[in-house]
Design a protein around this motif. Structure first.
Motif, PDB file in Angstrom:
ATOM      1  N   SER A   1       0.973  -1.413   0.009  1.00 35.51           N
ATOM      2  CA  SER A   1      -0.115   0.195   0.059  1.00 35.51           C
ATOM      3  C   SER A   1       0.925   1.537  -0.040  1.00 35.51           C
ATOM      4  N   VAL A   2       0.695   2.574   0.119  1.00 31.77           N
ATOM      5  CA  VAL A   2       1.049   3.502  -0.025  1.00 31.77           C
ATOM      6  C   VAL A   2       1.792   3.945   1.216  1.00 31.77           C
ATOM      7  N   GLU A   3       1.300   3.664   2.224  1.00 31.28           N
ATOM      8  CA  GLU A   3       1.352   3.818   3.803  1.00 31.28           C
ATOM      9  C   GLU A   3       2.624   2.713   3.420  1.00 31.28           C
ATOM     10  N   HIS A   4       2.263   1.303   2.875  1.00 33.74           N
ATOM     11  CA  HIS A   4       4.033   0.474   3.367  1.00 33.74           C
ATOM     12  C   HIS A   4       5.434   1.510   1.763  1.00 33.74           C
ATOM     13  N   ILE A   5       5.215   1.911   1.327  1.00 33.86           N
ATOM     14  CA  ILE A   5       5.816   3.217   0.741  1.00 33.86           C
ATOM     15  C   ILE A   5       6.043   4.152   1.329  1.00 33.86           C
TER      16      ILE A   5
ATOM     17  N   ALA B   1       8.732   3.275   4.437  1.00 33.70           N
ATOM     18  CA  ALA B   1       9.998   2.852   3.871  1.00 33.70           C
ATOM     19  C   ALA B   1      10.835   3.925   3.859  1.00 33.70           C
ATOM     20  N   TYR B   2      10.059   5.233   3.028  1.00 33.59           N
ATOM     21  CA  TYR B   2      11.063   6.175   3.056  1.00 33.59           C
ATOM     22  C   TYR B   2      10.864   7.033   4.444  1.00 33.59           C
ATOM     23  N   GLU B   3      10.090   6.775   5.320  1.00 28.86           N
ATOM     24  CA  GLU B   3      10.503   7.561   6.601  1.00 28.86           C
ATOM     25  C   GLU B   3      11.715   6.709   7.550  1.00 28.86           C
TER      26      GLU B   3
END
Length: 157
Positions: free
Chosen positions: A29-33, A36-38
């Motif tokens: 999901s967008v939350e997973h991506i 990862a960036y955070e």
């Protein structure tokens, strides 16, 4: 997350950035991506690349399980396609060895443009074919033997 931790362990010892692609499944999901960036930012990483499976037409790595034999191709169609490609390859090879040279006429039109680079005056002359296409280029500097003159000779060549 393991990719990010490995990068974070090496990052303090490198003056630039290192990049490792983090491969995520198509279902992420967008939350997973975002997570990862955070996490990468919190670890002090300078460069992170994230690839979501299936987001390109072709990809070097695929994590999906498929039937091991794959779809059975038609050998006759493959042979026919191979013969067509080999014929095209031979045609291209024959064209590649033939140089394409068109000679300019002895008397030809030209365009000359005067320019100035840091106080050094020069002329750009382009000799033209009958149809107006450029055929030759000369760069002449007013002060011969100068460094800028040598530079312009190498650019013209």
């Amino acid at each position: 997350m393991a990719h990010l931790k490995m990068m974070a362990a090496a990052q303090p010892f490198i003056s630039g950035a290192i990049s490792k692609t983090v491969n995520l499944p198509q279902e992420c999901s967008v939350e997973h991506i975002r997570d990862a960036y955070e996490q990468a930012w919190k670890m002090g990483l300078k460069c992170v690349a994230i690839y979501r499976d299936g987001s390109k037409r072709s990809q070097p790595l695929n994590t999906k399980k498929t039937n091991e034999g794959g779809d059975k191709a038609d050998p006759a169609a493959d042979q026919n396609r191979l013969k067509k490609l080999e014929a095209e390859l031979e045609q291209l090879r024959a064209q590649a060895v033939q140089p394409l040279r068109r000679r300019l006429p002895d008397t030809r039109g030209a365009v000359t443009h005067k320019f100035d680079i840091a106080g050094h005056e020069g002329y750009l002359t382009v000799g033209l074919f009958e149809n107006g296409q450029p055929g030759e280029l000369f760069i002449t500097m007013a002060k011969e033997g100068s460094t800028i003159g040598g530079l312009m000779d190498s650019i013209g060549t």
